[in-house]
Design an enzyme around this catalytic site. Structure first.
Site, PDB file in Angstrom:
ATOM      1  N   GLY A 272      -4.113 -12.289  -4.929  1.00  0.00           N
ATOM      2  CA  GLY A 272      -3.248 -11.160  -4.616  1.00  0.00           C
ATOM      3  C   GLY A 272      -1.940 -11.188  -5.364  1.00  0.00           C
TER       4      GLY A 272
ATOM      5  N   ASP B  37       1.703  -3.021  -9.794  1.00  0.00           N
ATOM      6  CA  ASP B  37       1.517  -4.277 -10.511  1.00  0.00           C
ATOM      7  C   ASP B  37       1.831  -4.124 -11.992  1.00  0.00           C
ATOM      8  OD1 ASP B  37       0.612  -4.991  -8.040  1.00  0.00           O
ATOM      9  OD2 ASP B  37      -1.495  -5.146  -8.610  1.00  0.00           O
TER      10      ASP B  37
ATOM     11  N   HIS C  64       0.828  -1.218   0.000  1.00  0.00           N
ATOM     12  CA  HIS C  64       0.000   0.000   0.000  1.00  0.00           C
ATOM     13  C   HIS C  64       0.858   1.262   0.000  1.00  0.00           C
ATOM     14  CE1 HIS C  64      -4.134  -1.693   0.598  1.00  0.00           C
ATOM     15  NE2 HIS C  64      -3.404  -2.745   0.935  1.00  0.00           N
TER      16      HIS C  64
END
Length: 400
Positions: free
Chosen positions: A133, A184, A44
């Site tokens: 994930g 990502d 995060h």
């Protein structure tokens, strides 16, 4: 125990070509391949202009693509062979939902960036576990993006890949509605074999960090808890909103520019303070992990992994019982370090494991899950792999 294998690129590319032909009655023009990812540390922190340290997995998504002579868009997969169908003028934010939004969103974003694109036919499949994930969504976006870029004669140099990264991020955030931060897509497009990728979202830089795990007798064991992981259900967005609130209260552009002293003394809301504490300390842990890896100090890396997990569990509150059990069991069975990875609320855990303990650690996690009444997990090895590219008929990417 169940290990998910990445599969052979040539065979997987051939399979999507066959699926494409069966679905559309014509051959695909190109196949794009893009890897999933596992994040070693830095959770995060991307949307807080921080540091992250992911690596690309050998597990990847493959997209067979052909251009059309009209404005139709057809997107199918092995799992959903009946194609999703639209036209170019009906795709975009608020108009496209479901899994096809990740592909259609890339097409929309590139058209927004000025690309002249006709309609397309797309067929996808892959070996990135869904909902684990491990960035199956970015792998889907990037596999289509490199295929489309190749068909349109665009370059896949560093600059060209940056354009595709931005388009894939817009697809995910604006069309699919998942408020992710860009890690990502960046690692899927820029990864190098045998290395993690240190990404600095403040400086907008990315560079490899050599791992040489086999030389140190180590491997990254990834455990998919099989607890459903979704980025559009509100939990992720709530954490992002708390981080933005913390930055605003501290008077900084992002938490990258906040210190732990200000966080502890100036944030009066307990929940927001704990969210900010995780981000500020996590950014520091990424930098410390890179230093430890470069020094070959893997025991320190393991300690940093565990500290990261505790922070995510207690301050950011994104872990769950299955993730906690996977981490605790891995450590008890001989792992040097372990932590949950990814956006949280399910998904996967990673463990830094001596090569001769891989089966023992995986087996211990399986036994612990059975004893707790959880679904049996899946496992895979996080072997640092190459970035997205197209796959030729003989199974080698052009950059190979």
């Amino acid at each position: 125990m169940t290990f998910v294998e990445p599969g052979a690129p040539g065979q997987l590319a051939a399979a999507v070509r066959e699926g494409f032909a069966a679905s559309y009655g014509a051959p695909a023009a190109v196949v794009g391949r893009a890897p999933g990812r596992v994040n070693l540390i830095g959770e995060h922190t991307d949307y807080n202009a921080g540091l992250v340290l992911p690596l690309a997995l050998p597990h990847a998504t493959y997209a067979a693509v052909a251009l059309r002579e009209d404005d139709r868009v057809r997107i199918g997969s092995r799992q959903k062979p009946q194609p999703w169908v639209a036209t170019l003028d009906t795709i975009g934010p608020g108009q496209t939902d479901g899994w096809a939004a990740y592909v259609a969103g890339v097409l929309w974003a590139l058209r927004e960036a000025g690309w002249q694109t006709p309609g397309v036919d797309v067929y996808v499949d892959g070996t990135v576990p869904l909902g684990a994930g491990l960035s199956s969504s970015a792998a889907l976006e990037c596999s289509f993006a490199v295929a489309l870029a190749t068909l349109l004669g665009k370059d896949l140099t560093q600059a060209g890949r940056r354009t595709l990264i931005e388009a894939c991020i817009r697809a995910e955030t604006e069309v699919a509605g998942a408020p992710t931060g860009g890690m990502d897509q960046t690692v899927s497009m820029l990864a190098e074999p045998n290395a993690a990728l240190l990404i600095d979202f403040d400086l907008q830089t990315a560079g490899p960090v050599a791992l040489r795990l086999p030389e140190h007798g180590l491997a990254v064991l990834v455990t998919d808890t099989r607890v459903s992981h979704a980025l559009t259900d509100g939990g992720y967005a709530a954490r992002r909103a708390d981080c933005e609130a913390a930055a605003a209260a501290l008077g900084v552009a992002s938490l990258r520019h906040a210190g732990i002293a200000e966080v502890e003394s100036q944030l009066t809301n307990d929940r927001v303070r704990r969210r900010a504490r995780h981000i500020v300390t996590e950014i520091d842990r990424v930098a410390e992990t890179v230093e430890a890896i470069r020094a070959g100090d893997w025991l320190s890396v393991g300690s940093l992994f565990l500290a990261s997990h505790v922070s995510m569990r207690d301050d950011f509150e994104i872990s769950c019982a299955e993730l906690d059990l996977a981490v605790e069991t891995a450590l008890g069975a001989g792992a040097i370090g372990a932590r949950m990875t990814g956006g949280g609320f399910g998904g996967s855990a990673i463990a830094l494991v001596p090569l001769d303990r891989i089966d023992g650690v995986a087996g211990a996690i399986d036994a612990a899950f059975i004893a707790a009444g959880f679904r049996p997990p899946n496992h895979l090895l996080g072997e640092p792999s190459a970035a997205a590219d197209v796959v030729t008929e003989n199974g080698l990417s052009r950059s190979s």
